[in-house]
Design a protein around this motif. Structure first.
Motif, short mmCIF file in Angstrom:
data_model
loop_
_atom_site.label_atom_id
_atom_site.label_comp_id
_atom_site.label_asym_id
_atom_site.label_seq_id
_atom_site.Cartn_x
_atom_site.Cartn_y
_atom_site.Cartn_z
N ARG A 221 0.83 -1.20 0.00
CA ARG A 221 0.00 0.00 0.00
C ARG A 221 0.88 1.27 0.00
O ARG A 221 0.62 2.23 -0.70
CB ARG A 221 -0.93 -0.05 1.21
CG ARG A 221 -1.44 1.26 1.72
CD ARG A 221 -2.43 1.91 0.78
NE ARG A 221 -2.55 3.32 1.09
CZ ARG A 221 -2.83 4.27 0.24
NH1 ARG A 221 -3.04 3.97 -1.01
NH2 ARG A 221 -2.92 5.51 0.61
N ARG B 114 2.90 11.42 5.65
CA ARG B 114 1.79 10.92 4.85
C ARG B 114 1.31 9.58 5.40
O ARG B 114 0.11 9.34 5.56
CB ARG B 114 2.27 10.76 3.42
CG ARG B 114 1.25 10.34 2.42
CD ARG B 114 0.47 11.54 1.93
NE ARG B 114 -0.72 11.12 1.22
CZ ARG B 114 -0.74 10.83 -0.08
NH1 ARG B 114 0.35 10.97 -0.78
NH2 ARG B 114 -1.85 10.45 -0.65
N ARG C 15 -0.81 9.94 8.37
CA ARG C 15 -2.19 10.38 8.08
C ARG C 15 -3.03 9.21 7.58
O ARG C 15 -4.17 9.03 7.97
CB ARG C 15 -2.19 11.52 7.06
CG ARG C 15 -1.69 12.83 7.62
CD ARG C 15 -2.21 14.00 6.81
NE ARG C 15 -1.88 13.90 5.41
CZ ARG C 15 -0.76 14.33 4.85
NH1 ARG C 15 0.16 14.89 5.61
NH2 ARG C 15 -0.55 14.23 3.56
N VAL C 16 -2.43 8.40 6.70
CA VAL C 16 -3.16 7.24 6.18
C VAL C 16 -3.48 6.28 7.33
O VAL C 16 -4.60 5.77 7.44
CB VAL C 16 -2.34 6.51 5.09
CG1 VAL C 16 -3.04 5.25 4.64
CG2 VAL C 16 -2.10 7.42 3.90
N ALA D 79 -3.78 7.04 10.47
CA ALA D 79 -4.82 7.64 11.31
C ALA D 79 -6.19 7.39 10.69
O ALA D 79 -7.15 7.02 11.37
CB ALA D 79 -4.57 9.14 11.49
N ALA D 80 -6.27 7.56 9.35
CA ALA D 80 -7.55 7.34 8.66
C ALA D 80 -8.00 5.90 8.83
O ALA D 80 -9.20 5.63 8.96
CB ALA D 80 -7.41 7.69 7.18
N MET D 81 -7.04 4.98 8.84
CA MET D 81 -7.40 3.57 9.01
C MET D 81 -7.90 3.32 10.43
O MET D 81 -8.92 2.67 10.64
CB MET D 81 -6.19 2.67 8.74
CG MET D 81 -5.77 2.68 7.29
SD MET D 81 -4.18 1.89 7.05
CE MET D 81 -4.66 0.18 7.06
N CYS D 82 -7.18 3.87 11.41
CA CYS D 82 -7.57 3.67 12.81
C CYS D 82 -8.95 4.25 13.09
O CYS D 82 -9.73 3.68 13.83
CB CYS D 82 -6.56 4.32 13.74
SG CYS D 82 -5.04 3.41 13.81
N LEU D 83 -9.23 5.42 12.49
CA LEU D 83 -10.52 6.06 12.75
C LEU D 83 -11.67 5.21 12.24
O LEU D 83 -12.79 5.37 12.66
CB LEU D 83 -10.57 7.44 12.08
CG LEU D 83 -9.64 8.49 12.65
CD1 LEU D 83 -9.90 9.83 12.01
CD2 LEU D 83 -9.80 8.60 14.15
N ARG D 84 -11.38 4.33 11.31
CA ARG D 84 -12.45 3.46 10.83
C ARG D 84 -12.31 2.05 11.42
O ARG D 84 -12.63 1.06 10.77
CB ARG D 84 -12.44 3.44 9.30
CG ARG D 84 -13.02 4.74 8.77
CD ARG D 84 -13.29 4.67 7.31
NE ARG D 84 -12.11 4.96 6.52
CZ ARG D 84 -11.90 4.47 5.32
NH1 ARG D 84 -12.76 3.67 4.78
NH2 ARG D 84 -10.81 4.79 4.66
N GLY D 85 -11.80 2.02 12.63
CA GLY D 85 -11.84 0.78 13.39
C GLY D 85 -10.73 -0.21 13.10
O GLY D 85 -10.82 -1.37 13.50
N PHE D 86 -9.67 0.20 12.39
CA PHE D 86 -8.58 -0.73 12.08
C PHE D 86 -7.86 -1.10 13.37
O PHE D 86 -7.46 -0.24 14.13
CB PHE D 86 -7.61 -0.07 11.10
CG PHE D 86 -6.43 -0.92 10.76
CD1 PHE D 86 -6.57 -2.01 9.93
CD2 PHE D 86 -5.17 -0.61 11.27
CE1 PHE D 86 -5.47 -2.79 9.61
CE2 PHE D 86 -4.08 -1.39 10.96
CZ PHE D 86 -4.24 -2.48 10.12
N TYR E 213 -6.40 -6.87 8.53
CA TYR E 213 -6.87 -6.32 7.26
C TYR E 213 -8.04 -7.18 6.80
O TYR E 213 -7.85 -8.31 6.37
CB TYR E 213 -5.72 -6.44 6.26
CG TYR E 213 -5.46 -5.22 5.43
CD1 TYR E 213 -4.69 -4.19 5.94
CD2 TYR E 213 -5.95 -5.11 4.14
CE1 TYR E 213 -4.40 -3.07 5.18
CE2 TYR E 213 -5.66 -4.00 3.37
CZ TYR E 213 -4.89 -2.99 3.90
OH TYR E 213 -4.60 -1.89 3.13
N ASN E 214 -9.25 -6.70 6.92
CA ASN E 214 -10.40 -7.53 6.55
C ASN E 214 -10.76 -7.28 5.10
O ASN E 214 -11.20 -6.19 4.75
CB ASN E 214 -11.60 -7.17 7.42
CG ASN E 214 -11.32 -7.41 8.88
OD1 ASN E 214 -11.03 -8.53 9.29
ND2 ASN E 214 -11.36 -6.35 9.68
N SER E 215 -10.57 -8.28 4.27
CA SER E 215 -10.86 -8.03 2.86
C SER E 215 -12.19 -8.64 2.44
O SER E 215 -12.43 -8.90 1.29
CB SER E 215 -9.72 -8.54 1.98
OG SER E 215 -9.41 -9.85 2.34
#
Lengths: 265, 255
Positions: free
Chosen positions: A160, A205, A208-209, A211-218, A222-224
């Motif tokens: 990623r 960067r 920030r990415v 943080a964005a993942m953690c904010l959505r419950g990461f 990695y649940n695909s």
């Protein structure tokens, strides 16, 4: 640089298409590939002819998956310098000669060719696996065979972040070249500051990415999404190819075929 | 419905280099309110958002979401109720397809796949891009990316939406579409922006931040017309409230 970034994404696009190979269960493809790699590397250094039937696997998968030949060959070619680096001294050190298909060649050349063939086959199998499965589904398959979460996560995040890092670098190079007209490449004095700033920017960067993942419950996994169950077709694929690999390992088909044709039995 | 309330009291935060970004901030945002948080560059807006989302933790003071105090322990629960849309959609879109990106949050909360699928469709429909579900995020236009980033948050069905500069980098029509979208949401909204015309249209209340403190807090119509206040905080009256340089008339009056 931008081309390279575009090319990384090509594999995601290819893996998303619907075709006989892409639709197979990722676990089945992963296991088949692992088995294939084991069989290929298990051949001795002088066994070239018996390796040849194994070329069928990449060729068949390649044509069923309708992959672009140029892209695949290009990637195989990237691995070549390393292999040539490893094998190039074999002909220098190993002067003993052997007879092959009526020609007399040194054993050094034989081992060199054997390394080359093995490299092409293994790299091709790896590329085909990624191009027909996609990194995320491959990650899920690795988890199914109990590869520790931390390794799978590292693989997926590296994949990623490569494009994140690449994007930053592309932007910096563009800014540099716009202010350095007529200059080829980057001046040596600027290398240090450019790499340092690239590192800091990509940290920023990446944070920030993340943080964005953690904010959505990461929370480390990695649940695909749900994956279809392994079907009869998948099992058939695994069983069929495994049988083929075992047969290719046990019997020297080219030799047998040659003897049959020349009538020497 | 007190569980949609955000209460910030006496918040202090300094960065490791000693820079005091937030110096005793207090306010309460109630259920259903749409609040614009405005301020000059470096006033502390982004730091405030990061504190609200628990990306940073305050040196002192507290944040209550509903009746729950934001701590490391309550973080997962609170993050499920607060949805944040980042300024740069590229930070928020990291999967290989828009659909997978929108599904990322629900899947992390272990919802079953049928529910995840229905939430993805619902969120994408809400922002008007259901047709982009199987597209790769990097192939989208700026406006589409923004809509997709908003959808990634909506799919988690948050009570409160937090947006950092939702109209930055957008062309006028995309900006207009995003504004329409923001107005259509019934969530409690906290929006930071330099686009004061957008704030005027989408927010009923405005909090002005200056040097890490709340400089003013009140109805958008009043605050955004207060030229001396805005000037003092490094801001400017929204264009739509400024008088015409030729005839002196204003485009429209805010009640």
């Amino acid at each position: 640089m931008n081309d390279a970034l575009h090319n990384i994404r090509i594999w995601d696009d290819l893996a998303r298409r619907q075709n006989a190979v892409n639709n197979l269960h990722p676990l089945v493809k992963l296991l088949t590939t692992i088995f294939y790699l084991i069989v290929v590397v298990s051949f001795g250094r002088y066994e070239i002819s018996s390796l040849l039937p194994l070329i069928f696997y990449p060729v068949v998968i390649f044509s069923l998956a309708e992959l672009p030949l140029g892209e695949v060959l290009k990637r195989i070619a990237w691995a070549m310098p390393f292999v040539i680096g490893i094998g190039i001294f074999n002909p220098v050190f190993d002067h003993q000669t052997v007879e092959l298909l009526g020609f007399t060649i040194s054993r050094g050349w034989l081992t060199f060719i054997s390394i080359l063939i093995k490299c092409v086959l293994t790299v091709a199998a790896g590329i085909l696996l990624v191009a027909t499965t996609g990194m995320e589904r491959l990650g899920a398959a690795l988890r199914m065979i109990r590869v520790p979460r931390v390794f799978v996560l590292q693989l997926l995040l590296t994949y990623r972040y490569i494009s994140v890092l690449g994007n930053e670098l592309a932007r910096m190079l563009r800014a540099y070249s716009l202010r350095a007209p007529g200059q080829k490449g980057i001046k040596r004095e600027a290398w240090g500051s450019l790499t340092g700033s690239l590192l800091l920017r990509s940290f920023d960067r990446a944070q920030r990415v993340y943080a964005a993942m953690c904010l959505r419950g990461f929370a480390g996994e990695y649940n695909s999404g749900a994956m279809a169950k392994i079907g009869a077709g998948d099992l058939g694929f695994l069983a069929g190819w495994s049988t083929f690999f075992i047969m290719a390992r046990l019997y020297d088909w080219p030799l047998w075929l040659g003897s049959l044709l020349t009538g020497v039995f | 419905m007190s569980h949609h309330k955000v209460e910030v009291s006496n918040l202090h935060f300094s960065y490791p280099d000693g820079h005091q970004a937030i110096r005793g901030m207090s306010f309460t945002i109630f259920h259903g309110e749409s609040v614009g948080v405005i301020g000059a560059n470096g006033a502390g807006k982004s730091t405030l958002l990061m504190l609200l989302m628990g990306i940073l933790f305050p040196d002192s003071g507290e944040i209550l979401v509903g009746d729950t105090r934001l701590t490391k322990k309550t973080l997962p629960m609170i993050r499920q109720r607060l949805g944040m849309v980042f300024q740069d959609p590229d930070d928020q879109l990291f999967m290989t397809t828009v659909g997978d990106d929108v599904a990322f949050g629900p899947r992390n909360y272990q919802l079953d796949e049928a529910e995840v699928e229905s939430r993805v469709i619902e969120a994408l429909t809400q922002v008007g891009i259901p047709h982009l579900k199987d597209r790769a995020p990097f192939k989208l236009s700026g406006g589409e990316k923004r809509a997709a980033a908003i959808a990634t948050v909506l799919s988690m069905r948050p009570d409160i939406l937090i947006m950092d500069e939702p109209t930055s980098f957008l062309d006028p029509q995309s900006r207009r579409r995003v504004m329409g979208l923001l107005k259509s949401f019934e969530h409690t909204k906290i929006i930071t922006s330099h686009d004061l015309d957008m704030v005027l249209e989408t927010c009923r209340r405005v909090i002005v931040i200056k040097d890490g403190l709340v400089a003013a807090d009140g109805p958008a119509g009043e605050i955004l017309k207060n030229q001396p206040l805005l000037d003092g905080c490094g801001l400017e009256m929204p264009l739509s409230l400024q008088s015409c340089p030729n005839c002196g008339a204003s485009k429209y009056e805010v009640e």
